[in-house]
Design a protein around this motif. Structure first.
Motif, PDB file in Angstrom:
ATOM      1  N   ASP A 119       0.758  -1.270  -0.155  1.00 39.25           N
ATOM      2  CA  ASP A 119      -0.029  -0.005  -0.120  1.00 39.25           C
ATOM      3  C   ASP A 119       0.692   1.275  -0.166  1.00 39.25           C
ATOM      4  O   ASP A 119       0.326   2.508   0.027  1.00 39.25           O
ATOM      5  CB  ASP A 119      -0.825  -0.032   1.295  1.00 39.25           C
ATOM      6  N   LEU A 120       2.123   1.113  -0.038  1.00 34.70           N
ATOM      7  CA  LEU A 120       3.139   2.141  -0.046  1.00 34.70           C
ATOM      8  C   LEU A 120       3.374   2.746  -1.419  1.00 34.70           C
ATOM      9  O   LEU A 120       3.355   2.034  -2.452  1.00 34.70           O
ATOM     10  CB  LEU A 120       4.365   1.714   0.574  1.00 34.70           C
ATOM     11  N   THR A 121       3.494   3.853  -1.707  1.00 36.24           N
ATOM     12  CA  THR A 121       4.157   4.334  -3.001  1.00 36.24           C
ATOM     13  C   THR A 121       5.580   4.118  -3.170  1.00 36.24           C
ATOM     14  O   THR A 121       6.291   3.581  -2.118  1.00 36.24           O
ATOM     15  CB  THR A 121       4.036   5.892  -2.951  1.00 36.24           C
ATOM     16  N   VAL A 122       5.916   4.116  -4.258  1.00 32.53           N
ATOM     17  CA  VAL A 122       7.360   3.806  -4.507  1.00 32.53           C
ATOM     18  C   VAL A 122       8.385   4.515  -3.628  1.00 32.53           C
ATOM     19  O   VAL A 122       9.288   4.261  -3.178  1.00 32.53           O
ATOM     20  CB  VAL A 122       7.964   3.881  -6.061  1.00 32.53           C
ATOM     21  N   LEU A 123       7.858   5.896  -3.772  1.00 33.86           N
ATOM     22  CA  LEU A 123       8.796   6.931  -2.929  1.00 33.86           C
ATOM     23  C   LEU A 123       8.938   6.479  -1.375  1.00 33.86           C
ATOM     24  O   LEU A 123       9.902   6.298  -0.617  1.00 33.86           O
ATOM     25  CB  LEU A 123       8.265   8.174  -2.930  1.00 33.86           C
ATOM     26  N   GLN A 124       7.531   6.041  -0.832  1.00 29.53           N
ATOM     27  CA  GLN A 124       7.741   5.632   0.590  1.00 29.53           C
ATOM     28  C   GLN A 124       8.477   4.427   0.789  1.00 29.53           C
ATOM     29  O   GLN A 124       9.197   4.008   1.860  1.00 29.53           O
ATOM     30  CB  GLN A 124       6.219   5.630   0.832  1.00 29.53           C
ATOM     31  N   GLN A 125       8.302   3.391  -0.256  1.00 29.66           N
ATOM     32  CA  GLN A 125       9.070   2.124  -0.178  1.00 29.66           C
ATOM     33  C   GLN A 125      10.775   2.337  -0.245  1.00 29.66           C
ATOM     34  O   GLN A 125      11.401   1.743   0.327  1.00 29.66           O
ATOM     35  CB  GLN A 125       8.636   1.041  -1.445  1.00 29.66           C
ATOM     36  N   GLN A 126      11.208   3.329  -1.145  1.00 25.53           N
ATOM     37  CA  GLN A 126      12.250   3.628  -1.198  1.00 25.53           C
ATOM     38  C   GLN A 126      12.958   4.442   0.117  1.00 25.53           C
ATOM     39  O   GLN A 126      13.952   3.979   0.439  1.00 25.53           O
ATOM     40  CB  GLN A 126      12.425   4.827  -2.312  1.00 25.53           C
ATOM     41  N   GLN A 127      12.117   4.912   0.703  1.00 26.24           N
ATOM     42  CA  GLN A 127      12.349   5.354   2.018  1.00 26.24           C
ATOM     43  C   GLN A 127      12.707   4.398   3.233  1.00 26.24           C
ATOM     44  O   GLN A 127      13.409   4.484   3.979  1.00 26.24           O
ATOM     45  CB  GLN A 127      11.421   6.468   2.521  1.00 26.24           C
ATOM     46  N   GLU A 128      11.580   3.383   3.212  1.00 26.60           N
ATOM     47  CA  GLU A 128      11.730   2.333   4.154  1.00 26.60           C
ATOM     48  C   GLU A 128      13.109   1.641   3.780  1.00 26.60           C
ATOM     49  O   GLU A 128      14.036   1.128   4.694  1.00 26.60           O
ATOM     50  CB  GLU A 128      10.651   1.347   3.546  1.00 26.60           C
ATOM     51  N   MET A 129      13.438   1.411   2.407  1.00 24.62           N
ATOM     52  CA  MET A 129      14.738   0.426   2.036  1.00 24.62           C
ATOM     53  C   MET A 129      15.827   1.421   2.675  1.00 24.62           C
ATOM     54  O   MET A 129      16.846   0.806   3.104  1.00 24.62           O
ATOM     55  CB  MET A 129      14.956   0.646   0.575  1.00 24.62           C
ATOM     56  N   VAL A 130      15.949   2.869   2.745  1.00 20.95           N
ATOM     57  CA  VAL A 130      17.008   3.496   3.097  1.00 20.95           C
ATOM     58  C   VAL A 130      16.975   3.225   4.507  1.00 20.95           C
ATOM     59  O   VAL A 130      18.380   3.068   5.235  1.00 20.95           O
ATOM     60  CB  VAL A 130      16.782   5.038   3.016  1.00 20.95           C
ATOM     61  N   LEU A 131      15.962   3.092   5.524  1.00 19.39           N
ATOM     62  CA  LEU A 131      15.986   2.812   6.761  1.00 19.39           C
ATOM     63  C   LEU A 131      16.555   1.424   7.022  1.00 19.39           C
ATOM     64  O   LEU A 131      17.388   1.338   7.831  1.00 19.39           O
ATOM     65  CB  LEU A 131      14.653   3.172   7.301  1.00 19.39           C
ATOM     66  N   VAL A 132      15.977   0.563   6.160  1.00 14.87           N
ATOM     67  CA  VAL A 132      16.541  -0.807   6.516  1.00 14.87           C
ATOM     68  C   VAL A 132      17.932  -1.260   6.132  1.00 14.87           C
ATOM     69  O   VAL A 132      18.590  -1.842   7.015  1.00 14.87           O
ATOM     70  CB  VAL A 132      15.514  -1.862   5.813  1.00 14.87           C
TER      71      VAL A 132
END
Length: 304
Positions: A119-132
């Motif tokens: 349910d995340l946008t690509v931008l939000q998923q990208q931000q999640e990947m930065v954190l992970v």
């Protein structure tokens, strides 16, 4: 226009010519980088005016055909280590799947799409990947083919991604032909697909450089202009064979050009196969990575 030692170094990296000749070229052209490259080519010193620059950014170029849509994407990371990380690779594949499903018009539109299976946008998923992962990660670019037959190829685990698009008539599997063409594109990186794409401006520039090279060659300088013109025509044919995909010598069989190879392979299949287009992404292409001076850093730390 003045120039610095860094400019001399840049010109050397661009042309492969020695430092002293690069310095002389910049002196002669008043520091103009483009004119300096042209000066070196006219002297026969620089083989090419391609401004590749230093490729430094890491990450992955990825190509695939997903639900009939050909997709090629590039996603950048800070280190080669992360570029091989399983989570990062899965993210890249997810970006490709999102592109195939949504067919966004541009990068901004892609970043607003729902990332594949979430349910995340690509931008939000990208931000999640930065954190992970703990590194800066950025979706950089993508391209698609929705018509015809697309064949993907990934070189060296994601260093280069190529997507070849063909028209195929006769209901045959042209995957092998597409892969062979993709290998050629990955390895030789042609400037043009076909000689028909070479503009008159490019030809005029090449002709000017060839004539200047002859004027600078003691063996050629005294020859009549009409003789030089005939030589230039021959050299332009060589230009096509070096810079245009379909006119290049086929790397797997030097008896063919790429164009003749496609014709021959298609005939053997009893079908018609035509090259339409292709996209080649090389990870980090054109991105300058900051050059750290570790000696200066250590000196600063000691003083601190």
């Amino acid at each position: 226009m003045a120039f610095t030692a860094a400019d001399v170094k840049t010109l050397r990296e661009m042309t492969g010519v020695g430092m002293m000749d690069c310095k002389k070229a910049l002196t002669e052209t008043d520091g103009d980088m483009d004119k300096a490259v042209e000066f070196l080519r006219e002297k026969g010193l620089a083989a090419s005016a391609k401004k590749a620059g230093r490729i430094a950014a890491e990450g992955m170029a990825y190509a695939a055909v997903i639900d009939g849509t050909g997709v090629v994407v590039e996603v950048n990371a800070e280190t080669d280590f992360v570029g091989k990380n399983e989570k990062f690779v899965d993210f890249v594949k997810g970006v490709a799947a999102t592109v195939a499903a949504n067919k966004p018009a541009d990068l901004d539109a892609l970043m607003e799409c729902k990332y594949n299976g979430t349910d995340l946008t690509v931008l939000q998923q990208q931000q999640e990947m930065v954190l992970v992962i703990g590194e800066n990660i950025k979706v950089r670019r993508f391209a698609t083919f929705t018509e015809g037959v697309s064949v993907p190829y990934i070189h060296a685990g994601g260093k280069i991604g190529v997507l070849v698009n063909l028209t195929v008539e006769g209901g045959v599997d042209a995957t092998e032909i597409g892969k062979d063409v993709a290998l050629q594109i990955a390895g030789l990186n042609p400037r043009f697909w076909d000689k028909s794409q070479v503009s008159q401006e490019v030809l005029d520039e090449e002709k000017k450089i060839m004539l200047a090279q002859m004027d600078n060659d003691p063996k050629m300088a005294g020859k009549p202009e009409q003789v030089k013109e005939k030589i230039v025509v021959g050299k332009l044919n060589k230009f096509y064979s070096e810079n245009c995909l379909l006119q290049q010598e086929f790397v797997k069989n030097g008896d063919f050009t790429v164009e003749k190879y496609i014709e021959s392979a298609a005939k053997a299949l009893g079908a018609s196969v035509k090259f339409v287009d292709a996209v080649r992404f090389e990870k980090g292409e054109g991105i300058e990575k900051k050059e750290e001076n570790f000696a200066d850093e250590i000196a600063k730390m000691v003083k601190g």
